[in-house]
Write a protein that holds these residues in place. Structure first.
Motif, PDB file in Angstrom:
ATOM      1  N   TYR A  28       7.791   9.468  38.100  1.00  0.00           N
ATOM      2  CA  TYR A  28       7.113  10.287  37.088  1.00  0.00           C
ATOM      3  C   TYR A  28       8.109  10.757  36.032  1.00  0.00           C
ATOM      4  CZ  TYR A  28       4.479  14.061  34.958  1.00  0.00           C
ATOM      5  OH  TYR A  28       3.874  14.878  34.057  1.00  0.00           O
ATOM      6  N   PHE A  50      -6.522  -1.199  40.638  1.00  0.00           N
ATOM      7  CA  PHE A  50      -6.433   0.073  39.919  1.00  0.00           C
ATOM      8  C   PHE A  50      -5.064   0.269  39.282  1.00  0.00           C
ATOM      9  CE2 PHE A  50      -9.857   1.729  42.946  1.00  0.00           C
ATOM     10  CZ  PHE A  50     -10.857   1.489  42.032  1.00  0.00           C
ATOM     11  N   ILE A  51      -4.010  -0.124  39.993  1.00  0.00           N
ATOM     12  CA  ILE A  51      -2.662   0.005  39.423  1.00  0.00           C
ATOM     13  C   ILE A  51      -2.518  -0.912  38.205  1.00  0.00           C
ATOM     14  CG2 ILE A  51      -0.220  -0.484  39.855  1.00  0.00           C
ATOM     15  CD1 ILE A  51      -0.556   0.596  42.635  1.00  0.00           C
ATOM     16  N   ILE A  70      -4.893  -1.844  36.152  1.00  0.00           N
ATOM     17  CA  ILE A  70      -5.646  -1.226  35.052  1.00  0.00           C
ATOM     18  C   ILE A  70      -4.851  -0.079  34.433  1.00  0.00           C
ATOM     19  CG2 ILE A  70      -7.705   0.146  34.506  1.00  0.00           C
ATOM     20  CD1 ILE A  70      -9.187  -1.583  36.598  1.00  0.00           C
ATOM     21  N   TYR A  71      -4.252   0.769  35.273  1.00  0.00           N
ATOM     22  CA  TYR A  71      -3.425   1.870  34.773  1.00  0.00           C
ATOM     23  C   TYR A  71      -2.211   1.326  34.029  1.00  0.00           C
ATOM     24  CZ  TYR A  71      -0.717   6.176  34.754  1.00  0.00           C
ATOM     25  OH  TYR A  71       0.024   7.254  34.363  1.00  0.00           O
ATOM     26  N   PHE A 114      -3.207   0.493  30.561  1.00  0.00           N
ATOM     27  CA  PHE A 114      -3.281   1.682  29.701  1.00  0.00           C
ATOM     28  C   PHE A 114      -1.896   2.133  29.251  1.00  0.00           C
ATOM     29  CE2 PHE A 114      -7.471   2.723  31.849  1.00  0.00           C
ATOM     30  CZ  PHE A 114      -8.229   2.360  30.747  1.00  0.00           C
ATOM     31  N   ILE A 115      -0.922   2.071  30.149  1.00  0.00           N
ATOM     32  CA  ILE A 115       0.437   2.481  29.783  1.00  0.00           C
ATOM     33  C   ILE A 115       1.015   1.535  28.738  1.00  0.00           C
ATOM     34  CG2 ILE A 115       2.801   2.643  30.660  1.00  0.00           C
ATOM     35  CD1 ILE A 115       1.688   3.838  33.185  1.00  0.00           C
TER      36      ILE A 115
END
Length: 97
Positions: free
Chosen positions: A21, A79-80, A82-83, A86-87
């Protein structure tokens, strides 16, 4: 001894998620130099790519595991990814401005 191993695994997971993060946050900051941005974005790309490929390989090739575990790994990989899309879209928008 098994409980201690699970606790250490959880602590290690928390530390690495916090580190990831931190790197992800550094890759979006404007005040960083270009070298730091490129290095942090490269690290983010590498980690996401490794995680996605590992999850999809697990869901396809781990035939000795149950179908539910393989299905869940495939969903998490989806899902990862797709994320991750977005990034990458945010990175492209940020560089275009």
């Amino acid at each position: 001894m098994e409980i201690l191993g699970k606790v250490l695994y959880l602590i290690m997971l928390i530390v690495f998620v916090r580190f990831f993060y931190f790197v992800l946050k550094k890759s979006f900051e404007n005040k960083n130099s270009t070298t730091v941005k490129i290095a942090s974005r490269g690290l983010v790309f590498f980690i996401f790519t490794l995680a996605i490929l590992t999850l999809f390989a697990y869901s396809i090739f781990a035939t000795e595991m149950g179908v539910t575990k393989r299905f869940i790994a495939g969903l998490i990989g989806g899902f990862i990814s797709i994320y991750f899309g977005f990034i990458v879209k945010k990175y492209i928008r940020k560089e275009a401005l």
